[in-house]
Write an enzyme that holds these catalytic residues in place. Structure first.
Site, PDB file in Angstrom:
ATOM      1  N   ASP A  66       0.748  -1.666  -0.017  1.00 53.09           N
ATOM      2  CA  ASP A  66      -0.340  -0.318  -0.035  1.00 53.09           C
ATOM      3  C   ASP A  66       0.883   1.095  -0.041  1.00 53.09           C
ATOM      4  O   ASP A  66       2.486   0.991   0.740  1.00 53.09           O
ATOM      5  CB  ASP A  66      -1.150  -0.006   1.318  1.00 53.09           C
ATOM      6  CG  ASP A  66      -0.326  -0.459   2.053  1.00 53.09           C
ATOM      7  OD1 ASP A  66       0.844  -0.685   2.962  1.00 53.09           O
ATOM      8  OD2 ASP A  66      -1.063  -1.121   3.392  1.00 53.09           O
ATOM      9  N   ASP A 135      -8.034  -3.697  14.206  1.00 60.84           N
ATOM     10  CA  ASP A 135      -9.432  -3.844  14.084  1.00 60.84           C
ATOM     11  C   ASP A 135      -9.167  -5.249  13.282  1.00 60.84           C
ATOM     12  O   ASP A 135     -10.609  -5.632  12.299  1.00 60.84           O
ATOM     13  CB  ASP A 135      -9.988  -3.364  13.711  1.00 60.84           C
ATOM     14  CG  ASP A 135      -9.026  -2.418  12.634  1.00 60.84           C
ATOM     15  OD1 ASP A 135      -8.210  -3.100  11.569  1.00 60.84           O
ATOM     16  OD2 ASP A 135      -9.049  -1.280  11.613  1.00 60.84           O
ATOM     17  N   HIS A 137      -7.310  -5.631  10.696  1.00 61.69           N
ATOM     18  CA  HIS A 137      -7.540  -5.296   8.915  1.00 61.69           C
ATOM     19  C   HIS A 137      -5.958  -5.655   7.503  1.00 61.69           C
ATOM     20  O   HIS A 137      -5.297  -5.970   9.107  1.00 61.69           O
ATOM     21  CB  HIS A 137      -7.477  -4.055   8.319  1.00 61.69           C
ATOM     22  CG  HIS A 137      -6.144  -2.867   9.231  1.00 61.69           C
ATOM     23  ND1 HIS A 137      -6.257  -2.335   9.564  1.00 61.69           N
ATOM     24  CD2 HIS A 137      -4.695  -2.673   8.471  1.00 61.69           C
ATOM     25  CE1 HIS A 137      -5.243  -1.679  10.411  1.00 61.69           C
ATOM     26  NE2 HIS A 137      -4.232  -1.559   9.115  1.00 61.69           N
ATOM     27  N   GLU A 142     -10.029  -2.136   5.067  1.00 62.92           N
ATOM     28  CA  GLU A 142     -10.111  -1.855   6.501  1.00 62.92           C
ATOM     29  C   GLU A 142     -11.730  -2.798   6.520  1.00 62.92           C
ATOM     30  O   GLU A 142     -12.342  -3.536   5.611  1.00 62.92           O
ATOM     31  CB  GLU A 142     -10.861  -0.407   6.837  1.00 62.92           C
ATOM     32  CG  GLU A 142      -9.897   0.728   6.748  1.00 62.92           C
ATOM     33  CD  GLU A 142      -8.618   0.610   7.591  1.00 62.92           C
ATOM     34  OE1 GLU A 142      -8.930   0.109   8.491  1.00 62.92           O
ATOM     35  OE2 GLU A 142      -8.472   2.264   8.196  1.00 62.92           O
TER      36      GLU A 142
END
Length: 259
Positions: A66, A135, A137, A142
């Protein structure tokens, strides 16, 4: 999915580096997938040390997961700069063989497609290093991301921006948008090695390893991968219900099987 519980990050770095070294020995032109963040750093430290002892990256390619959108070229926290600093600049991989999405591209959709095309032209990712967010990801996919998603632009949730603020100095400096490989893209890597350390990752590890496959926990898509390896320390493994089973399985694994 293979779960390996190790005493700490140093042991995790060595085991992941073992898999990468074995890959390069049988396939010198291998394609590596690189993650940023703190989790993969022990892997890169170990690879740099092994390069000093002769491990050759001269024919390899590497693709980043990314990149932030909107950072100035050369910004210290752009992921190209991070990868060059933490890995590529410490081994003999060619600079032109280190690929990152262009977060400053004028045509973002075209850039995302071009990145996918370049990965495919290189032969696809042989081994993808991953971290995981608190979380769940992976990359910057996400919660709520499509399990079939491809490289695209994403808006970061505030938890991820807060988690990354430590790299920027303040939350206000963290970009709101990124380009990221999609979950469908990540699943095409031939081998995925996910690294997680620390008690703050224990819930995410439990959810993606032992929970339901769901977009609310993007890393859970790795349950569908035919060759996914999860390397965790004792703290990150502390919420796993089957931790003793994972330890027993690894302790009795056939030596010929490798990672």
């Amino acid at each position: 999915m293979e779960v390996v519980i190790l005493p700490g990050s140093k042991q995790i770095g060595k085991l992941a580096a073992d898999a990468i070294e074995a890959l390069l020995q049988r396939k010198p032109h291998a394609v590596l997938g690189l993650a940023t963040g703190s989790s993969p750093v022990p892997v890169y430290d170990e690879l740099a040390a092994r390069h000093g002892r002769g491990l050759d990256f001269g024919a390899a390619h590497a693709f980043a997961l990314d990149e932030y959108v909107g950072l100035a070229p050369g910004h210290r926290e752009s992921y190209r700069e991070v990868i060059m600093r933490e890995f590529a600049g410490r081994v003999n991989i060619r600079t032109e063989n280190v690929h990152t999405p262009d977060g400053a591209a004028a045509d973002i959709p075209a850039e995302c497609q071009a990145y996918e095309d370049t990965m495919k032209a290189a032969g696809g990712v042989d081994l993808q290093i991953l971290g995981v967010g608190t979380d769940g990801h992976i990359g910057f996919n996400e919660p709520g991301s499509s399990l079939a998603s491809r490289t695209r632009i994403k808006t970061l949730i505030e938890q991820t921006r807060r988690d990354n603020a430590r790299f920027f100095g303040s939350l206000a400096d963290v970009p709101h948008h990124v380009l990221t490989q999609g979950l469908g893209t990540i699943l095409e890597a031939r081998h995925v090695v996910l690294v997680a350390t620390g008690a703050q990752k224990s819930r995410a590890v439990r959810d993606f390893v032992e929970g339901a496959v769901s977009a609310i926990c993007p890393a859970s898509v790795l349950q569908f991968h035919p060759h996914a390896t999860v390397l965790v320390d004792e703290a990150a493994a502390s919420s796993l219900r089957l931790a003793d089973f994972y330890r027993h399985t690894y302790d009795h694994k056939p030596a010929w099987q490798g990672l």
